[in-house]
Design an enzyme around this catalytic site. Structure first.
Site, short mmCIF file in Angstrom:
data_model
loop_
_atom_site.label_atom_id
_atom_site.label_comp_id
_atom_site.label_asym_id
_atom_site.label_seq_id
_atom_site.Cartn_x
_atom_site.Cartn_y
_atom_site.Cartn_z
N TYR A 23 0.81 -1.22 0.00
CA TYR A 23 0.00 0.00 0.00
C TYR A 23 0.84 1.27 0.00
O TYR A 23 0.31 2.37 -0.10
CB TYR A 23 -0.90 0.04 1.24
N HIS A 28 -4.24 6.51 -1.28
CA HIS A 28 -4.85 6.49 0.05
C HIS A 28 -3.81 6.66 1.16
O HIS A 28 -4.17 6.87 2.31
CB HIS A 28 -5.58 5.15 0.22
N TYR A 79 -5.29 -0.60 9.65
CA TYR A 79 -5.96 -0.41 8.37
C TYR A 79 -6.92 0.78 8.49
O TYR A 79 -7.44 1.10 9.56
CB TYR A 79 -6.66 -1.67 7.84
N ASN A 81 -10.00 1.74 7.75
CA ASN A 81 -11.37 1.84 8.26
C ASN A 81 -11.48 1.58 9.77
O ASN A 81 -12.58 1.63 10.32
CB ASN A 81 -12.32 0.92 7.48
N ASP A 106 -5.95 11.82 2.27
CA ASP A 106 -6.27 12.04 0.87
C ASP A 106 -7.71 12.54 0.75
O ASP A 106 -8.56 12.19 1.55
CB ASP A 106 -6.09 10.74 0.07
N ASN A 127 -13.10 6.59 4.84
CA ASN A 127 -13.25 5.60 5.91
C ASN A 127 -12.37 5.90 7.13
O ASN A 127 -12.75 5.58 8.26
CB ASN A 127 -12.97 4.20 5.39
#
Length: 200
Positions: A23, A28, A79, A81, A106, A127
């Site tokens: 990632y 994000h 993570y 969320n 973002d 999220n």
């Protein structure tokens, strides 16, 4: 023993993103990129934060010495969320008032390379913000890093979890650097001054 009081509390600077190398260069994860640069600037290295599911760096931003603002840089490792849980745990530990929490994230509804700073507001479908707001209410600062909207019919989830394009990467270092400057200005000079200097 933690002897922090609300009056001496640090600023909590939260870079939002997802952990893991796959990632790292996603749109994000621009919040993580800004947090990493700020850590580099204050000469710190991220380390696990006790029982909180996050990595932190403690240091000072602004003038050298006691005049500098005490900050805790945070990268939630839960993570995106689920970011609210680790941030809320650190907020409680350091006794940080909501107005001294900054989420760097973002933002789809702002053109790539554009910054906007604000206090409070909605989550706009993000999220990470949704999780933070659910955990502790909406009254924290946001440094919104524009990534633009997905092209054509691309789904939002696919767009934000893709790496920045080669064209975007040419400006990415400048963009992250400017966002880090905006965070420093917010912490040391206040929201109004930071908005005047960095909102576009």
């Amino acid at each position: 023993m933690d002897v922090t009081t609300p009056a001496t509390a640090p600023w909590l600077i939260v870079g939002l993103g997802n952990p893991g190398p796959e990632y790292a260069m996603n749109r994000h994860n621009v919040g993580f990129m800004v947090a990493d640069l700020l850590a580099e600037r204050i000469g710190g290295r991220f380390k696990r934060a006790g029982k909180a599911q996050a990595q932190v760096v403690e240091g000072r931003i602004g003038p050298v010495g006691p005049a500098g603002r005490r900050v805790v840089l945070v990268k939630p490792m839960s993570y995106m969320n689920l970011s609210g849980g680790p941030v809320n745990a650190l907020r409680d530990f350091y006794k940080v008032p909501a107005a001294q929490i900054v989420a760097v994230h973002d933002e789809l509804d702002i053109d790539y390379g554009t910054l906007r700073l604000k206090l409070g507001g909605g989550d706009n479908g993000h999220n990470g913000l949704k999780s933070m707001t659910k955990a502790m209410g909406p009254d924290y600062h946001r440094v919104r890093c524009g990534i633009g909207r997905p092209p054509g019919r691309m789904q939002v989830a696919d767009f934000v979890l893709k790496d920045f394009s080669s064209a975007e990467r040419k400006e990415l270092d400048w963009f992250v650097d400017r966002a880090a400057d905006a965070v420093e200005c917010l912490v040391t000079e206040g929201l109004e001054r930071a908005q005047g200097s960095y909102n576009s």
